[in-house]
Design an enzyme around this catalytic site. Structure first.
Site, PDB file in Angstrom:
ATOM      1  N   ALA A  47       0.796  -1.237   0.000  1.00  0.00           N
ATOM      2  CA  ALA A  47       0.000   0.000   0.000  1.00  0.00           C
ATOM      3  C   ALA A  47       0.831   1.291   0.000  1.00  0.00           C
ATOM      4  CB  ALA A  47      -0.973  -0.030   1.173  1.00  0.00           C
ATOM      5  N   ASP A 235      -4.163  -2.509   3.775  1.00  0.00           N
ATOM      6  CA  ASP A 235      -4.291  -1.704   2.550  1.00  0.00           C
ATOM      7  C   ASP A 235      -5.300  -0.582   2.703  1.00  0.00           C
ATOM      8  OD1 ASP A 235      -3.186  -4.427   1.603  1.00  0.00           O
ATOM      9  OD2 ASP A 235      -2.772  -2.989   0.006  1.00  0.00           O
TER      10      ASP A 235
HETATM   11  O1  MRU Z   1      -0.988  -7.191  -3.503  1.00  0.00           O
HETATM   12  P1  MRU Z   1       0.057  -6.526  -2.667  1.00  0.00           P
HETATM   13  O2  MRU Z   1       1.361  -7.259  -2.662  1.00  0.00           O
HETATM   14  O3  MRU Z   1       0.212  -5.067  -3.019  1.00  0.00           O
HETATM   15  O4  MRU Z   1      -0.517  -6.596  -1.192  1.00  0.00           O
HETATM   16  C1  MRU Z   1       0.210  -6.026  -0.146  1.00  0.00           C
HETATM   17  C2  MRU Z   1      -0.404  -6.213   1.182  1.00  0.00           C
HETATM   18  O5  MRU Z   1      -1.461  -6.763   1.331  1.00  0.00           O
HETATM   19  C3  MRU Z   1       0.315  -5.586   2.353  1.00  0.00           C
HETATM   20  O6  MRU Z   1       0.133  -6.327   3.507  1.00  0.00           O
HETATM   21  C4  MRU Z   1      -0.236  -4.175   2.584  1.00  0.00           C
HETATM   22  O7  MRU Z   1      -0.215  -3.438   1.390  1.00  0.00           O
HETATM   23  C5  MRU Z   1       0.521  -3.448   3.606  1.00  0.00           C
HETATM   24  S1  MRU Z   1       2.133  -3.047   3.052  1.00  0.00           S
HETATM   25  C6  MRU Z   1       2.905  -2.123   4.208  1.00  0.00           C
END
Ligand code: MRU
Length: 344
Positions: A47, A235
């Site tokens: 995120a 997210d």
């Molecule tokens: O699909 P992604 O790899 O972007 O998903 C990322 C996540 O779900 C993380 O846990 C979230 O973005 C937090 S990152 C600090």
């Protein structure tokens, strides 16, 4: 500290996370549309980093925007719209685009050169602030950790998901520096395997003891008494504390509640979306079905198998022990306490 993104002249350079852990390779992109594609294809992900990348991408776009103010505005709108439609769930994306918009609008009387300079500065500021915020989260979060702790996590909420240090991984890092961490259990995180590919790599880089499990093993590991706390990223956190995170997180929260294990979400306040009341309103991205049908580009099922592939799920606030932010650890009632630190 690993760099996930930087500017080099007229290009935005990103670490291609799809190649990790086999290759550490940066790709320099000189057209903003390539940056949009890099977000869609998960070359950059997580995120906070999605937001930062979009900010850099908007600055990159405006470097070649037309001089005429009306055409320049149209160009800005097109570019921000492309980024806004790249991935729907992480609210940091929209938060970062808003910051870029404020700079763009405040500069309407300025020369094109000055606006460009300010947009790059803002993108760089968002990135620098992100590291500071993560370190603050780590500092707050480490107070929750007892010596010898065994932490379970999912996906990658580390330096790779941010401009550095990480959110959930930031808490782990800060605790590790005080020699408090006995082990980090890492769920592999099907279908894209961010846990296996990215989090294990990051933990090894820092010499933090890790152990990889498949997602379906988490229940047994908890039942065997090997987990003291769960820490994940997020997210998007709704005003009532419901939190969207990588698919599988909700299941871990249910398991943690059943086994009386504290379940923490580590997320910057830019991940909190006070405009939505509950997790029901969080848009959940559905991704390409081949992500499930394949592993490492090889089909593990029939190519025409029916597939449902939501990239995120929503953990209801009742299952969350606390939300670790840069402003401290927020406890229930979330509605009230998030409002105090985040405002409307
Ligand atoms: O699909 P992604 O790899 O972007 O998903 C990322 C996540 O779900 C993380 O846990 C979230 O973005 C937090 S990152 C600090």
């Amino acid at each position: 500290m690993i760099r996930t993104i930087y500017r080099e002249g007229g290009a935005v350079c990103i670490l291609d996370q799809n190649l990790l852990p086999s290759w550490l390779k940066y790709e320099c992109l000189s057209d903003y549309r390539e940056v949009v594609t890099a977000i869609k294809e998960l070359k950059v992900r997580g995120a906070p980093l999605i937001g930062v990348t979009a900010a850099y991408g908007v600055a990159l776009a405006m470097d070649v925007a037309p001089e005429d103010p009306d055409q320049r505005r149209d160009y800005f709108e097109d570019a921000t719209q492309s980024f806004a439609s790249s991935r729907p769930t992480a609210v940091n994306l929209f938060w970062a685009l808003d910051r870029m918009r404020q700079v763009f609008e405040a500069g309407s009387e300025l020369s094109a050169a000055e606006i460009k300079k300010r947009l790059w500065q803002e993108a760089e500021r968002i990135c620098t602030e992100d590291i500071e915020i993560n370190q603050a989260m780590g500092e707050h979060g480490r107070h929750l950790v007892s010596p010898g702790v065994r932490i379970l996590t999912i996906c990658n909420a580390g330096a790779l998901a941010t401009c550095g240090y990480g959110t959930a991984m930031g808490v782990i890092r800060s605790a590790h520096r005080l020699k408090l961490v006995d082990k980090v259990w890492v769920c592999e995180t099907r279908p894209v395997l961010q846990g296996a590919r990215l989090t294990i790599w990051e933990l090894q880089q820092d010499g933090i003891p890790e152990c990889l499990i498949t997602d379906s093993m988490a229940a047994a590991v908890m039942q065997q008494g090997h987990v003291d706390m769960v820490v994940t990223g997020a997210d998007r956190v709704a005003a009532n504390g419901d939190a969207a995170n990588k698919i599988g997180t909700y299941g871990l929260a249910v398991l943690a509640a059943y086994h009386h294990i504290p379940f923490y979400v580590a997320a910057p306040l830019s991940t909190v979306d006070m405009k939505i009341e509950s997790g029901k309103q969080i848009p959940i991205e559905e991704r390409d079905r081949d992500e499930v049908r394949q592993i490492g580009g090889t089909y593990i099922t029939l190519p025409e198998a029916n597939v449902y592939n939501p990239a995120f799920d929503v953990t209801p606030n009742q299952l969350i022990t606390g939300i670790i932010t840069e402003a401290g650890v927020i406890r229930p009632p979330y509605q009230e306490n998030l409002l105090k630190v985040r405002g409307v």
